[in-house]
Design a protein around this motif. Structure first.
Motif, PDB file in Angstrom:
ATOM      1  N   UNK A 126       0.435  -6.968  -0.521  1.00 42.41           N
ATOM      2  CA  UNK A 126      -0.567  -6.089   0.087  1.00 42.41           C
ATOM      3  C   UNK A 126      -1.917  -6.214  -0.608  1.00 42.41           C
ATOM      4  N   UNK A 127      -2.013  -7.114  -1.573  1.00 41.96           N
ATOM      5  CA  UNK A 127      -3.292  -7.357  -2.240  1.00 41.96           C
ATOM      6  C   UNK A 127      -3.292  -8.765  -2.808  1.00 41.96           C
ATOM      7  N   UNK A 128      -4.487  -9.329  -2.979  1.00 33.76           N
ATOM      8  CA  UNK A 128      -4.608 -10.698  -3.486  1.00 33.76           C
ATOM      9  C   UNK A 128      -4.183 -10.792  -4.947  1.00 33.76           C
ATOM     10  N   UNK A 129      -4.250  -9.669  -5.691  1.00 34.51           N
ATOM     11  CA  UNK A 129      -3.923  -9.719  -7.116  1.00 34.51           C
ATOM     12  C   UNK A 129      -2.448  -9.443  -7.404  1.00 34.51           C
ATOM     13  N   UNK A 130      -1.572  -9.508  -6.368  1.00 39.26           N
ATOM     14  CA  UNK A 130      -0.153  -9.559  -6.641  1.00 39.26           C
ATOM     15  C   UNK A 130       0.658  -8.303  -6.447  1.00 39.26           C
ATOM     16  N   UNK A 131       0.095  -7.247  -5.868  1.00 40.31           N
ATOM     17  CA  UNK A 131       0.909  -6.077  -5.544  1.00 40.31           C
ATOM     18  C   UNK A 131       1.709  -6.361  -4.267  1.00 40.31           C
ATOM     19  N   UNK A 132       2.994  -6.016  -4.284  1.00 39.14           N
ATOM     20  CA  UNK A 132       3.814  -6.248  -3.096  1.00 39.14           C
ATOM     21  C   UNK A 132       4.803  -5.117  -2.894  1.00 39.14           C
ATOM     22  N   UNK A 133       5.210  -4.947  -1.637  1.00 41.38           N
ATOM     23  CA  UNK A 133       6.073  -3.847  -1.212  1.00 41.38           C
ATOM     24  C   UNK A 133       7.456  -4.390  -0.862  1.00 41.38           C
ATOM     25  N   UNK A 134       8.494  -3.635  -1.215  1.00 40.96           N
ATOM     26  CA  UNK A 134       9.853  -3.919  -0.783  1.00 40.96           C
ATOM     27  C   UNK A 134      10.602  -2.593  -0.717  1.00 40.96           C
ATOM     28  N   UNK A 135      11.927  -2.648  -0.563  1.00 36.53           N
ATOM     29  CA  UNK A 135      12.744  -1.437  -0.539  1.00 36.53           C
ATOM     30  C   UNK A 135      13.217  -1.066  -1.942  1.00 36.53           C
ATOM     31  N   UNK A 136      13.401   0.221  -2.168  1.00 32.56           N
ATOM     32  CA  UNK A 136      13.984   0.687  -3.427  1.00 32.56           C
ATOM     33  C   UNK A 136      15.372   0.107  -3.634  1.00 32.56           C
TER      34      UNK A 136
END
Length: 506
Positions: A126-136
């Motif tokens: 969700x950002x160019x600097x490496x933040x990403x989303x997944x499930x718990x």
């Protein structure tokens, strides 16, 4: 971003061709000639057909796929006390079952042994600097997390924070600043029937894309109190968890989380966490590493028709308080068990789920006004919300012992509350009650879910010391013309109210 106009033009041609073929199969020759004359005067094809399904999703998938990643997780989980990782947790079994299991295994309980665990899921930057989303649930208990990109590169990732209540997690890949990313739509605009595309890692097959439509919105699933789901028929399988669901503009409108499947494979029923919920949770995790929710400190349940009848209520709206955490916000504000919460800050409460979610969406420390019904009269109670504790801390909290309730129990045999029962349930010496040790099949109590081992604490606004006291309370309620009465029951899931219909005799 993909040109929506281009997609619409291609979709228009496809739909019109199908329409013309269908019409030709139904019309006779003379009608066909008339149709041909009319068609010759029709406007251009692309303008004649409204926007609909695209002829191809290729441009969309090509644009968004680089942001979708594989989440590889390794860690350790504890095995059963009797070895082999799949055995039962004896501490949570009834005493008789626990004794039987110990006899079967010779009474030799082993210390839990850690077992290696590896799993695969999906995620997206969700950002160019490496933040990403997944499930718990993809990264729970992870010791090591590796991110695999569409280009075949691998990067270690760390957990910024997780939220088990909504099954979301925020991860970070450090040291890189040029990842392709997509945007969580904070104000999504979708309807049932809209096209969606899912990209993920089903069964370890990275970069898999599937398409379908939104089948339903606002779908409550299981015990997910703080979230309603988007249901889609895009193929979702094991390994898609944590991957994105896109609209035709390439915006993320959902995070794939669950499937409904008797076989474990896709049957056309998948569920995604709405992007507006995900955006809010991810924002909190990024800022604080956790999600802070308002907390009232009560156990609540829906007002059923039986409960409404027992309390003399005209409808089944609101939520009834069945227990109050000692020293919690509700206790300090003056709430009582059996209060029915009708409104919060002037807005009607639909039920227990609605109340829990709205309280949770208010920041801790917020001053909230509740309209409650007590003893047939409405009153306003103001409470300052606390910060919701973790699940383990909540489980260890004791409830206030003082309040009313009502019920007649026929078809049940009961025994006095023994010291062993008090220790197991964490009940003090001042608490009185009776333990249900037998239930007649088909009885009113059985139909309403009372189980052997449940403890009846109160009935008809009075403590229950023995079975005869319960019988007397039921008789008095019957003489007063009541057709139902409430029972406060302590079970394995905590305290709850059960409304039973009063018969002509016990």
């Amino acid at each position: 971003m993909i040109s929506v106009d281009r997609i619409r033009r291609l979709g228009g041609v496809s739909l019109l061709v199908l329409s013309a073929l269908a019409a030709g199969s139904l019309l006779d020759r003379s009608m066909g000639e008339a149709y041909a004359v009319q068609s010759s005067e029709a406007p251009p094809l692309a303008a004649a057909v409204p926007a609909g399904a695209p002829l191809s999703f290729a441009d969309l998938i090509e644009t968004v796929s680089p942001s979708v990643v594989t989440v590889q997780v390794s860690g350790l989980v504890e095995s059963s006390p009797f070895g082999g990782g799949n055995g039962p947790d004896l501490d949570n079994l009834p005493p008789q079952m626990r004794e039987w299991m110990e006899r079967q295994f010779g009474g030799q309980r082993q210390a839990p042994q850690p077992q290696p665990r590896q799993s695969l899921g999906s995620g997206f930057f969700i950002s160019a600097d490496g933040y990403l989303v997944t499930n718990h649930h993809v990264v729970a208990n992870a010791d090591e997390i590796t991110i695999g990109t569409a280009e075949g590169e691998e990067f270690p990732a760390r957990v910024i924070g997780t939220d088990p209540q909504t099954d979301l997690a925020l991860l970070k890949v450090d040291g890189e600043t040029d990842f392709p990313f997509v945007r969580l739509e904070e104000n999504p605009n979708y309807r049932v029937g809209d096209w969606v595309v899912a990209v993920g890692n089903p069964f370890g097959l990275g970069g898999t894309a599937t398409a379908g439509i939104i089948s339903a919105i606002g779908r409550p699933i299981g015990n997910s109190t703080y979230n309603d789901f988007i249901q889609t028929d895009a193929s979702i399988n094991r390994g898609n968890s944590g991957g994105p669901t896109f609209d035709l503009n390439g915006n993320v409108i959902g995070v794939n989380s669950q499937i409904f499947s008797p076989s474990g494979g896709n049957v056309g029923i998948g569920f995604a966490i709405p992007s507006d919920v995900a955006a809010r949770i991810v924002g909190d995790l990024r800022d604080d590493g956790r999600v802070a929710r308002g907390w009232l400190g009560v156990s609540i349940q829906n007002v059923t028709e039986d409960i409404a009848e027992a309390l003399g209520l005209e409808g089944t709206t609101g939520a009834i308080i069945s227990s109050i955490v000692e020293g919690g916000p509700a206790d300090r504000a003056g709430f009582e068990r059996e209060d029915v919460v009708l409104e919060i800050d002037g807005e009607a409460v639909d039920g227990s789920r609605d109340l829990t979610r709205r309280v949770g969406n208010i920041q801790a420390g917020g001053d909230v006004r509740f309209l409650v019904l007590r003893d047939g009269r409405e009153r306003t109670i103001r409470a300052t919300l606390g910060d919701r504790p973790g699940e383990e801390q909540l489980a260890s909290m004791s409830s206030v012992d003082a309040a009313p309730a009502r019920t007649s129990v026929f078809g049940m045999s009961m025994a006095p509350l023994a010291e062993e029962d008090r220790e197991v349930r964490g009940l003090g010496a001042e608490v009185s009650g009776v333990v249900v040790d037998e239930i007649e099949p088909g009885s009113e109590a059985a139909r309403k879910g009372v189980q052997v081992g449940d403890i009846i604490l109160e009935a008809g606004g009075n403590s229950v010391a023995d079975a005869e006291a319960l019988r007397a309370i039921a008789d008095e309620a019957r003489e007063d013309g009541r057709s139902a009465i409430l029972l406060l029951v302590e079970g394995r899931g905590g305290q709850r109210y059960v409304a039973l219909q009063l018969g002509s005799a016990d």
